[in-house]
Motif scaffolding. Sequence first.
Motif, PDB file in Angstrom:
ATOM      1  N   GLY A 272      40.371  21.108  25.207  1.00 37.03           N
ATOM      2  CA  GLY A 272      41.167  22.880  24.454  1.00 37.03           C
ATOM      3  C   GLY A 272      42.615  23.212  24.626  1.00 37.03           C
ATOM      4  O   GLY A 272      43.348  24.665  23.990  1.00 37.03           O
ATOM      5  N   SER A 273      43.487  22.759  25.860  1.00 37.37           N
ATOM      6  CA  SER A 273      44.846  23.235  26.746  1.00 37.37           C
ATOM      7  C   SER A 273      45.138  22.384  26.562  1.00 37.37           C
ATOM      8  O   SER A 273      45.165  20.889  26.691  1.00 37.37           O
ATOM      9  CB  SER A 273      44.599  23.508  27.557  1.00 37.37           C
ATOM     10  OG  SER A 273      43.974  22.475  28.689  1.00 37.37           O
ATOM     11  N   THR A 274      46.817  22.071  26.417  1.00 45.61           N
ATOM     12  CA  THR A 274      47.710  21.475  26.657  1.00 45.61           C
ATOM     13  C   THR A 274      47.922  20.954  28.092  1.00 45.61           C
ATOM     14  O   THR A 274      48.237  22.218  28.395  1.00 45.61           O
ATOM     15  CB  THR A 274      48.958  21.417  25.497  1.00 45.61           C
ATOM     16  OG1 THR A 274      48.182  21.399  24.510  1.00 45.61           O
ATOM     17  CG2 THR A 274      49.582  20.541  25.529  1.00 45.61           C
ATOM     18  N   GLY A 275      48.138  19.392  28.293  1.00 46.33           N
ATOM     19  CA  GLY A 275      48.665  19.419  30.236  1.00 46.33           C
ATOM     20  C   GLY A 275      49.914  18.798  29.962  1.00 46.33           C
ATOM     21  O   GLY A 275      50.259  19.347  29.032  1.00 46.33           O
ATOM     22  N   PRO A 276      50.982  18.998  31.340  1.00 45.37           N
ATOM     23  CA  PRO A 276      52.280  18.296  31.606  1.00 45.37           C
ATOM     24  C   PRO A 276      52.568  17.060  30.323  1.00 45.37           C
ATOM     25  O   PRO A 276      53.363  17.471  30.454  1.00 45.37           O
ATOM     26  CB  PRO A 276      51.968  18.464  33.117  1.00 45.37           C
ATOM     27  CG  PRO A 276      51.056  18.020  33.662  1.00 45.37           C
ATOM     28  CD  PRO A 276      49.830  18.595  32.139  1.00 45.37           C
ATOM     29  N   PHE A 277      51.818  16.261  30.205  1.00 38.57           N
ATOM     30  CA  PHE A 277      52.074  15.083  29.573  1.00 38.57           C
ATOM     31  C   PHE A 277      51.974  15.616  28.465  1.00 38.57           C
ATOM     32  O   PHE A 277      53.192  15.173  27.217  1.00 38.57           O
ATOM     33  CB  PHE A 277      51.233  14.124  29.636  1.00 38.57           C
ATOM     34  CG  PHE A 277      51.670  13.226  31.331  1.00 38.57           C
ATOM     35  CD1 PHE A 277      52.355  12.536  31.624  1.00 38.57           C
ATOM     36  CD2 PHE A 277      50.429  13.185  32.301  1.00 38.57           C
ATOM     37  CE1 PHE A 277      52.074  11.402  32.809  1.00 38.57           C
ATOM     38  CE2 PHE A 277      50.690  12.793  33.317  1.00 38.57           C
ATOM     39  CZ  PHE A 277      51.121  12.101  33.433  1.00 38.57           C
TER      40      PHE A 277
ATOM     41  N   GLU B 233      37.593  13.722  28.059  1.00 38.86           N
ATOM     42  CA  GLU B 233      37.621  15.272  28.546  1.00 38.86           C
ATOM     43  C   GLU B 233      38.637  15.645  28.095  1.00 38.86           C
ATOM     44  O   GLU B 233      38.538  17.197  27.891  1.00 38.86           O
ATOM     45  CB  GLU B 233      36.729  14.907  29.454  1.00 38.86           C
ATOM     46  CG  GLU B 233      36.097  16.276  30.671  1.00 38.86           C
ATOM     47  CD  GLU B 233      35.657  16.186  31.656  1.00 38.86           C
ATOM     48  OE1 GLU B 233      35.584  17.255  32.973  1.00 38.86           O
ATOM     49  OE2 GLU B 233      35.558  14.901  32.171  1.00 38.86           O
ATOM     50  N   VAL B 234      39.252  15.059  29.261  1.00 38.07           N
ATOM     51  CA  VAL B 234      41.176  15.564  28.439  1.00 38.07           C
ATOM     52  C   VAL B 234      41.236  16.104  27.408  1.00 38.07           C
ATOM     53  O   VAL B 234      42.075  16.964  27.585  1.00 38.07           O
ATOM     54  CB  VAL B 234      41.907  14.864  30.253  1.00 38.07           C
ATOM     55  CG1 VAL B 234      43.380  15.202  30.165  1.00 38.07           C
ATOM     56  CG2 VAL B 234      41.387  14.410  31.098  1.00 38.07           C
ATOM     57  N   MET B 235      41.348  14.896  26.930  1.00 33.24           N
ATOM     58  CA  MET B 235      41.573  15.116  25.107  1.00 33.24           C
ATOM     59  C   MET B 235      41.101  16.517  24.808  1.00 33.24           C
ATOM     60  O   MET B 235      41.882  17.008  23.943  1.00 33.24           O
ATOM     61  CB  MET B 235      41.992  14.103  24.232  1.00 33.24           C
ATOM     62  CG  MET B 235      42.475  13.364  25.086  1.00 33.24           C
ATOM     63  SD  MET B 235      42.056  11.085  24.258  1.00 33.24           S
ATOM     64  CE  MET B 235      42.734  11.854  22.506  1.00 33.24           C
TER      65      MET B 235
ATOM     66  N   LEU C  67      51.038  16.825  15.276  1.00 33.15           N
ATOM     67  CA  LEU C  67      51.675  17.023  16.976  1.00 33.15           C
ATOM     68  C   LEU C  67      50.359  17.992  17.914  1.00 33.15           C
ATOM     69  O   LEU C  67      50.703  17.478  18.975  1.00 33.15           O
ATOM     70  CB  LEU C  67      52.160  18.259  16.693  1.00 33.15           C
ATOM     71  CG  LEU C  67      53.319  18.487  15.581  1.00 33.15           C
ATOM     72  CD1 LEU C  67      54.649  20.363  15.321  1.00 33.15           C
ATOM     73  CD2 LEU C  67      54.554  17.392  16.473  1.00 33.15           C
ATOM     74  N   ASP C  68      49.666  18.286  17.625  1.00 33.12           N
ATOM     75  CA  ASP C  68      47.686  18.603  18.203  1.00 33.12           C
ATOM     76  C   ASP C  68      48.070  17.141  18.608  1.00 33.12           C
ATOM     77  O   ASP C  68      47.542  17.137  19.266  1.00 33.12           O
ATOM     78  CB  ASP C  68      47.246  18.987  17.383  1.00 33.12           C
ATOM     79  CG  ASP C  68      45.766  20.031  18.214  1.00 33.12           C
ATOM     80  OD1 ASP C  68      45.886  19.986  19.670  1.00 33.12           O
ATOM     81  OD2 ASP C  68      44.610  19.044  18.075  1.00 33.12           O
ATOM     82  N   GLY C  69      47.226  15.822  17.418  1.00 32.95           N
ATOM     83  CA  GLY C  69      46.924  14.912  17.887  1.00 32.95           C
ATOM     84  C   GLY C  69      47.805  14.314  19.037  1.00 32.95           C
ATOM     85  O   GLY C  69      47.551  13.562  20.058  1.00 32.95           O
TER      86      GLY C  69
ATOM     87  N   ASP D 251      48.112  13.429  26.640  1.00 31.95           N
ATOM     88  CA  ASP D 251      47.497  14.013  27.945  1.00 31.95           C
ATOM     89  C   ASP D 251      46.616  12.773  28.335  1.00 31.95           C
ATOM     90  O   ASP D 251      45.584  12.188  28.979  1.00 31.95           O
ATOM     91  CB  ASP D 251      46.267  15.441  27.661  1.00 31.95           C
ATOM     92  CG  ASP D 251      47.691  16.290  27.604  1.00 31.95           C
ATOM     93  OD1 ASP D 251      48.956  16.324  28.441  1.00 31.95           O
ATOM     94  OD2 ASP D 251      47.436  17.412  27.022  1.00 31.95           O
ATOM     95  N   GLY D 252      45.844  12.531  27.542  1.00 31.67           N
ATOM     96  CA  GLY D 252      44.583  11.871  27.707  1.00 31.67           C
ATOM     97  C   GLY D 252      44.869  10.532  27.548  1.00 31.67           C
ATOM     98  O   GLY D 252      45.103   9.220  28.908  1.00 31.67           O
TER      99      GLY D 252
END
Length: 254
Positions: free
Chosen positions: A112-117, A107-109, A86-88, A94-95
Amino acid sequence: MSLRRALRGPQTALSWLTILPVAEPPGPFDRALGGAVIGSTPLVGAVLGGIAATAAFGLSFTDLPVLMLGLLIVGLLAVLTRGMHLDGLADTADGLGCFGPPERVHEVMHSGSTGPFGAATLVLVMGAQATGYGALIEQGNWAAVVFVVFLSRVAPVIGCRITLHATEKSKFGALTAGTQRLTIPFWVMGAVVAGFAIEPVPPIPGAFTAVVVAAFAWAFTAHCSRRFDGVNGDVLGALVELSALIALCGMLIG
Protein backbone atom coordinates in the motif's frame (compact mmCIF):
# COMPACT_ATOMS: atom_id res chain seq x y z
CA MET A 1 -20.48 -14.10 -33.43
CA SER A 2 -22.78 -11.07 -33.11
CA LEU A 3 -21.49 -7.55 -33.62
CA ARG A 4 -22.34 -6.71 -30.00
CA ARG A 5 -20.26 -9.62 -28.74
CA ALA A 6 -17.35 -8.73 -31.05
CA LEU A 7 -17.33 -5.14 -29.78
CA ARG A 8 -17.54 -6.12 -26.12
CA GLY A 9 -13.76 -6.51 -25.80
CA PRO A 10 -12.82 -3.05 -27.16
CA GLN A 11 -15.74 -1.41 -25.34
CA THR A 12 -14.80 -3.00 -22.02
CA ALA A 13 -11.14 -2.12 -22.58
CA LEU A 14 -11.98 1.56 -23.12
CA SER A 15 -14.32 1.53 -20.12
CA TRP A 16 -11.88 -0.18 -17.78
CA LEU A 17 -8.51 1.15 -18.92
CA THR A 18 -9.46 4.81 -19.45
CA ILE A 19 -11.67 7.50 -17.93
CA LEU A 20 -13.41 8.04 -21.26
CA PRO A 21 -17.22 8.06 -20.98
CA VAL A 22 -17.69 4.56 -22.37
CA ALA A 23 -20.21 2.36 -20.57
CA GLU A 24 -19.10 -1.15 -19.68
CA PRO A 25 -21.30 -3.62 -21.58
CA PRO A 26 -23.48 -6.00 -19.57
CA GLY A 27 -22.44 -9.54 -18.88
CA PRO A 28 -19.95 -11.41 -16.69
CA PHE A 29 -16.33 -10.38 -16.62
CA ASP A 30 -14.84 -13.81 -17.17
CA ARG A 31 -11.57 -15.08 -18.62
CA ALA A 32 -12.90 -14.96 -22.18
CA LEU A 33 -13.68 -11.27 -21.80
CA GLY A 34 -10.36 -10.67 -20.04
CA GLY A 35 -8.56 -12.07 -23.05
CA ALA A 36 -10.65 -9.91 -25.38
CA VAL A 37 -9.78 -6.82 -23.31
CA ILE A 38 -6.04 -7.52 -23.51
CA GLY A 39 -6.33 -8.21 -27.22
CA SER A 40 -7.97 -4.78 -27.59
CA THR A 41 -5.41 -2.75 -25.62
CA PRO A 42 -3.53 -1.62 -28.75
CA LEU A 43 -6.80 -0.04 -29.93
CA VAL A 44 -7.00 1.77 -26.59
CA GLY A 45 -3.42 2.90 -27.13
CA ALA A 46 -4.30 4.31 -30.54
CA VAL A 47 -7.19 6.29 -29.03
CA LEU A 48 -5.08 7.61 -26.17
CA GLY A 49 -2.25 8.39 -28.59
CA GLY A 50 -4.63 10.40 -30.75
CA ILE A 51 -5.79 12.41 -27.74
CA ALA A 52 -2.20 12.98 -26.60
CA ALA A 53 -1.10 14.05 -30.08
CA THR A 54 -4.03 16.46 -30.37
CA ALA A 55 -3.19 17.98 -27.00
CA ALA A 56 0.49 18.17 -27.95
CA PHE A 57 -0.39 19.96 -31.18
CA GLY A 58 -2.44 22.51 -29.27
CA LEU A 59 0.27 23.03 -26.66
CA SER A 60 2.85 23.60 -29.39
CA PHE A 61 1.29 27.00 -30.04
CA THR A 62 2.11 28.17 -26.52
CA ASP A 63 5.38 29.61 -25.25
CA LEU A 64 5.76 26.98 -22.55
CA PRO A 65 9.18 25.31 -22.21
CA VAL A 66 9.55 22.05 -24.12
CA LEU A 67 10.09 20.00 -20.96
CA MET A 68 6.90 21.40 -19.45
CA LEU A 69 5.00 20.43 -22.59
CA GLY A 70 6.31 16.89 -22.22
CA LEU A 71 5.35 16.78 -18.55
CA LEU A 72 1.84 17.91 -19.42
CA ILE A 73 1.49 15.07 -21.92
CA VAL A 74 2.74 12.55 -19.36
CA GLY A 75 0.29 13.98 -16.85
CA LEU A 76 -2.56 13.87 -19.36
CA LEU A 77 -1.94 10.20 -20.11
CA ALA A 78 -1.78 9.46 -16.37
CA VAL A 79 -5.13 11.16 -15.82
CA LEU A 80 -6.72 9.40 -18.80
CA THR A 81 -5.68 6.02 -17.39
CA ARG A 82 -6.33 6.79 -13.70
CA GLY A 83 -2.61 6.44 -13.09
CA MET A 84 -2.97 2.65 -12.94
CA HIS A 85 0.10 1.97 -15.07
CA LEU A 86 2.28 4.27 -12.98
CA ASP A 87 1.07 2.53 -9.84
CA GLY A 88 1.99 -0.79 -11.42
CA LEU A 89 5.42 0.54 -12.35
CA ALA A 90 6.14 1.61 -8.78
CA ASP A 91 4.91 -1.67 -7.28
CA THR A 92 6.85 -3.77 -9.79
CA ALA A 93 10.04 -1.80 -9.17
CA ASP A 94 9.67 -2.33 -5.41
CA GLY A 95 9.06 -6.03 -6.00
CA LEU A 96 12.09 -6.47 -8.23
CA GLY A 97 14.20 -4.50 -5.77
CA CYS A 98 13.53 -6.65 -2.73
CA PHE A 99 15.03 -9.94 -1.59
CA GLY A 100 13.21 -13.12 -0.71
CA PRO A 101 10.82 -15.66 -2.24
CA PRO A 102 7.74 -14.72 -4.31
CA GLU A 103 5.62 -14.57 -1.17
CA ARG A 104 7.83 -11.81 0.25
CA VAL A 105 7.83 -9.99 -3.09
CA HIS A 106 4.03 -9.99 -3.20
CA GLU A 107 3.90 -8.67 0.35
CA VAL A 108 6.14 -5.74 -0.61
CA MET A 109 4.22 -5.03 -3.82
CA HIS A 110 0.85 -4.98 -2.05
CA SER A 111 1.94 -3.10 1.06
CA GLY A 112 0.00 0.00 0.00
CA SER A 113 3.00 2.32 0.07
CA THR A 114 5.71 3.14 -2.45
CA GLY A 115 9.26 2.24 -1.45
CA PRO A 116 12.54 3.82 -2.54
CA PHE A 117 12.91 1.66 -5.64
CA GLY A 118 9.39 2.50 -6.77
CA ALA A 119 9.73 6.22 -6.09
CA ALA A 120 13.07 6.49 -7.89
CA THR A 121 11.76 4.52 -10.87
CA LEU A 122 8.69 6.74 -11.15
CA VAL A 123 10.76 9.91 -11.14
CA LEU A 124 13.26 8.63 -13.69
CA VAL A 125 10.74 7.09 -16.08
CA MET A 126 8.27 9.98 -15.98
CA GLY A 127 11.07 12.53 -16.36
CA ALA A 128 12.57 10.65 -19.30
CA GLN A 129 9.16 10.24 -20.92
CA ALA A 130 8.45 13.96 -20.54
CA THR A 131 11.77 14.79 -22.18
CA GLY A 132 10.96 12.43 -25.05
CA TYR A 133 7.47 13.75 -25.64
CA GLY A 134 8.82 17.29 -25.46
CA ALA A 135 11.38 16.48 -28.16
CA LEU A 136 8.68 15.02 -30.43
CA ILE A 137 6.55 18.14 -29.90
CA GLU A 138 9.54 20.31 -30.78
CA GLN A 139 9.93 18.29 -33.99
CA GLY A 140 6.22 18.52 -34.74
CA ASN A 141 6.14 14.72 -35.07
CA TRP A 142 2.52 14.09 -34.08
CA ALA A 143 2.35 10.68 -35.75
CA ALA A 144 5.23 9.52 -33.56
CA VAL A 145 3.31 10.54 -30.42
CA VAL A 146 0.38 8.37 -31.50
CA PHE A 147 2.73 5.52 -32.42
CA VAL A 148 4.55 5.57 -29.07
CA VAL A 149 1.33 5.29 -27.05
CA PHE A 150 -0.06 2.64 -29.39
CA LEU A 151 3.14 0.59 -29.26
CA SER A 152 3.26 0.72 -25.48
CA ARG A 153 -0.16 -0.99 -25.48
CA VAL A 154 0.99 -3.74 -27.83
CA ALA A 155 3.40 -4.86 -25.11
CA PRO A 156 0.71 -6.20 -22.68
CA VAL A 157 -0.58 -8.49 -25.43
CA ILE A 158 2.86 -10.12 -25.45
CA GLY A 159 2.90 -10.14 -21.64
CA CYS A 160 -0.28 -12.25 -21.58
CA ARG A 161 1.01 -14.97 -23.94
CA ILE A 162 -0.13 -18.53 -23.34
CA THR A 163 3.18 -19.66 -21.82
CA LEU A 164 2.85 -17.38 -18.77
CA HIS A 165 0.48 -17.84 -15.85
CA ALA A 166 -0.95 -15.47 -13.26
CA THR A 167 0.51 -14.88 -9.83
CA GLU A 168 -1.34 -16.33 -6.88
CA LYS A 169 -4.33 -14.22 -5.76
CA SER A 170 -4.06 -11.88 -8.75
CA LYS A 171 -7.61 -11.20 -9.89
CA PHE A 172 -6.63 -9.32 -13.03
CA GLY A 173 -3.89 -11.81 -13.83
CA ALA A 174 -6.28 -14.72 -13.44
CA LEU A 175 -8.54 -13.16 -16.05
CA THR A 176 -5.87 -12.17 -18.56
CA ALA A 177 -2.59 -14.11 -18.16
CA GLY A 178 -2.08 -16.85 -20.72
CA THR A 179 -4.93 -15.70 -22.97
CA GLN A 180 -3.02 -14.39 -26.00
CA ARG A 181 -1.66 -16.34 -28.94
CA LEU A 182 -2.60 -15.28 -32.49
CA THR A 183 -3.11 -11.67 -31.39
CA ILE A 184 0.62 -11.38 -30.70
CA PRO A 185 1.93 -11.76 -34.28
CA PHE A 186 -1.07 -9.76 -35.53
CA TRP A 187 -0.34 -6.70 -33.37
CA VAL A 188 3.45 -6.96 -33.62
CA MET A 189 3.29 -7.05 -37.41
CA GLY A 190 0.77 -4.23 -37.31
CA ALA A 191 3.16 -2.18 -35.19
CA VAL A 192 6.06 -2.88 -37.56
CA VAL A 193 3.96 -1.78 -40.55
CA ALA A 194 2.78 1.33 -38.70
CA GLY A 195 6.34 2.14 -37.70
CA PHE A 196 7.54 1.81 -41.27
CA ALA A 197 4.65 3.99 -42.49
CA ILE A 198 5.52 6.94 -40.27
CA GLU A 199 9.30 6.66 -40.83
CA PRO A 200 9.72 5.15 -44.33
CA VAL A 201 13.36 6.04 -44.86
CA PRO A 202 16.50 4.40 -43.41
CA PRO A 203 17.30 3.62 -40.67
CA ILE A 204 13.55 2.92 -40.35
CA PRO A 205 13.38 3.85 -36.64
CA GLY A 206 9.65 3.12 -36.30
CA ALA A 207 9.77 -0.47 -37.51
CA PHE A 208 12.99 -1.17 -35.64
CA THR A 209 11.53 0.32 -32.47
CA ALA A 210 8.49 -1.95 -32.74
CA VAL A 211 10.75 -5.00 -32.86
CA VAL A 212 12.82 -3.77 -29.90
CA VAL A 213 9.73 -3.11 -27.79
CA ALA A 214 8.32 -6.54 -28.63
CA ALA A 215 11.59 -8.21 -27.61
CA PHE A 216 11.72 -6.18 -24.39
CA ALA A 217 8.12 -7.07 -23.54
CA TRP A 218 8.89 -10.77 -23.97
CA ALA A 219 12.08 -10.65 -21.89
CA PHE A 220 10.72 -8.39 -19.15
CA THR A 221 7.59 -10.44 -18.53
CA ALA A 222 9.61 -13.67 -18.60
CA HIS A 223 11.90 -12.27 -15.90
CA CYS A 224 9.01 -10.98 -13.80
CA SER A 225 7.24 -14.32 -14.13
CA ARG A 226 10.31 -16.10 -12.76
CA ARG A 227 10.76 -13.57 -9.95
CA PHE A 228 7.09 -13.25 -8.97
CA ASP A 229 6.00 -16.77 -9.92
CA GLY A 230 3.68 -15.38 -12.56
CA VAL A 231 2.44 -12.07 -13.94
CA ASN A 232 -0.20 -9.69 -12.61
CA GLY A 233 -1.71 -6.31 -13.33
CA ASP A 234 1.24 -4.46 -11.79
CA VAL A 235 3.67 -6.16 -14.17
CA LEU A 236 1.51 -5.26 -17.16
CA GLY A 237 1.26 -1.65 -15.98
CA ALA A 238 5.02 -1.42 -15.58
CA LEU A 239 5.41 -2.96 -19.02
CA VAL A 240 3.25 -0.21 -20.56
CA GLU A 241 5.29 2.61 -19.03
CA LEU A 242 8.69 1.10 -19.77
CA SER A 243 7.68 0.23 -23.33
CA ALA A 244 6.57 3.83 -23.87
CA LEU A 245 9.99 5.04 -22.71
CA ILE A 246 11.80 2.61 -25.02
CA ALA A 247 9.54 3.62 -27.91
CA LEU A 248 10.31 7.30 -27.29
CA CYS A 249 14.03 6.58 -27.30
CA GLY A 250 13.71 4.60 -30.51
CA MET A 251 11.82 7.35 -32.30
CA LEU A 252 14.38 9.94 -31.30
CA ILE A 253 17.52 7.98 -32.22
CA GLY A 254 18.97 8.52 -35.66
